[in-house]
Design an enzyme around this catalytic site. Sequence first.
Site: not given
Lengths: 392, 253
Positions: B94, B155, B181-182, B203-204
Amino acid sequence: MKFIQKTDPMEYLEGQEQINSDIMQRVLEAANSVEFDKFNATDVEHALSKDNLNLNDLQALLSPVAANYLEEMVAKAKATKERYFGKNIYLFTPQYIANHCDNNCVYCGFNVNNDIKRAQLDEDDIIKELKNIAKTGLKEILILTGESQTKTPLSYIAKACKLAKRYFDIVGVEIYPLNSDEYAILHASGVDFVTVFQETYNPIKYGKIHLGGNKRVFPYRFNAQERALMGGMRGVAFGALLGIDDWRCDAMCTALHASLIQAKYPHAEISISVPRLRPIINNNRINPRDVTECALLQVIAAYRLFLPYANITLSSRESEYFRDNVIALGVTKVSAGVSVGIGEHGGKDDENKGDGQFEISDSRDVEQMKNAIKNAGLTPVMSDYIYTGVAK
Amino acid sequence: MDKLNLGGKLFDSRFIMGSGKFDPELISACIDEAKTQIITLAIRRVNQDQNASITKFIPKNITLLPNTSGARDANEALRIARLGKELGCGDMIKIEVIRDSKFLLPDNYETLKAIELLASNGFIPLAYMMPDLVVARDMVNAGAAAIMPLAAPIGSNKGLSNKDMIQILIDEIELPIIVDAGIGRPSQACEAMEMGCAAVMANTAIATAGDIRVMARAFGKAVEAGRDAYLAKLGRVQNKASASSPLTGFLGQ
Ligand code: SF4
């Protein structure tokens, strides 16, 4: 060597590079106009409700009235830290390779007039120390010297950094400020992070406590981070020595300085340290009396909320108890296995070769710090980084 | 069977886990509870001694998707990718090229150059990017194997802030579109899958949950539900009521 206070601290000396930057002016203007007493509860609540804080919000969070909101500030700082950094806490250790200094800073044990044991490690000593530190599993090292261009010239420091790069993923320096081309030399020697503490952002106070030497030149020091980035460094660290002057104002200037650098150099990785004055050898009048732990926590939380993406480093100057509690609340980096004397990593049977700069409070080794981090429900991380430069 | 095809490899799970928050418990929760089969991993984190390496916590049957995080331009991305290969991370990678340390937004311009460079050097690059159709088309032509638009700043947990742009990518680009993300809630992950994303990465949202395991499970289920809804073809959204006895029913044949 005695210095007579003659030079104007705002005047550059010969050979000191001047760059095109208005950041110092903007920070000093903010310092001159701030009135921390004018902030009220509404200002603090407003700042706490926002995601992107401006200078006014930062000032509100550092104001006296914000102390009533410490619990809320810290809770938000903790959540913000986790959003950006997860449960990671990075570990590093400083390595002092010399304690010669040409400057005369009244609060520092290395100052040229202080009668201490001076030393400088040679190549073999440095390698021995590096090997011993590397054995602990650490991957990040911060090379430090006193500020003596004569005894520890750039070539000596660059050599030490090249050696350090053999054993460590991340090499940072905390040395006297350099010109941008000199920073480029260090960068090519494996260094990617530069720490320069402004100590205080009050130029008058600055002149009073930096009695002589190159350090006396306020603007040259102020622009060091910018020159370091111009020299190719990946990241820069800032810090005011809290307790020298009004801590609210110095903390505000530190954060503003860092944020302006960030805006001008978007790729720059920003770190902030939060040192308080510590007692030094031969001068027991120096104590971090006026910066309480509550105040320090307020500063940490304000930094975290104003600069959510920045690393915040908590040094071994603070007590074990304080550090154990604060690692979960907004800081991202702690030192471990710290010896501030020269040559103290050399092994048990080794005498320390030179005296340290200040007294540390938390002398735990790397394993102990890792356990403390785990006990706080966090993950110790040794390195999170690849050097893409060329040093070998 | 409905499988995710990524760089020629087939997966049952469409929930990809980011390991950026570095918590071993998080990784095991996502594998056990969310049935994750792919975990992304920064090469800079593999470059560790045996004890600290995050790879220690990832079981062998999990596919690692290395990334170039830490790269600020195409050349650095290539250097990091090569290092990853030496460390056994494989060819699929990636591409993360970021020159903004404040919001960590990907730099599409340098990312495109990196995709081109890595593809021509034998890698299978996946493009982490700001959702932009024009650049995404260039990424495809440059040799990308998947497009990974961010839903919102990393995040931020803000969810599908870039929803319209992501929908355009899904509609126009033939490669898998993986939201990266997000994403802050399982419902947002579900929505992304309903829209037609090939997979979702988070993830976050899990790392900062009160109960990591339960949240991992919730994400796993949400991604599955969203995929099922997409495959089942959602009913049309109509502004007007549709009468069960149509008003035009009186018309003769
Ligand atoms: S603070 Fe730095 S420059 Fe000043 S005396 Fe100490 S070591 Fe020297």
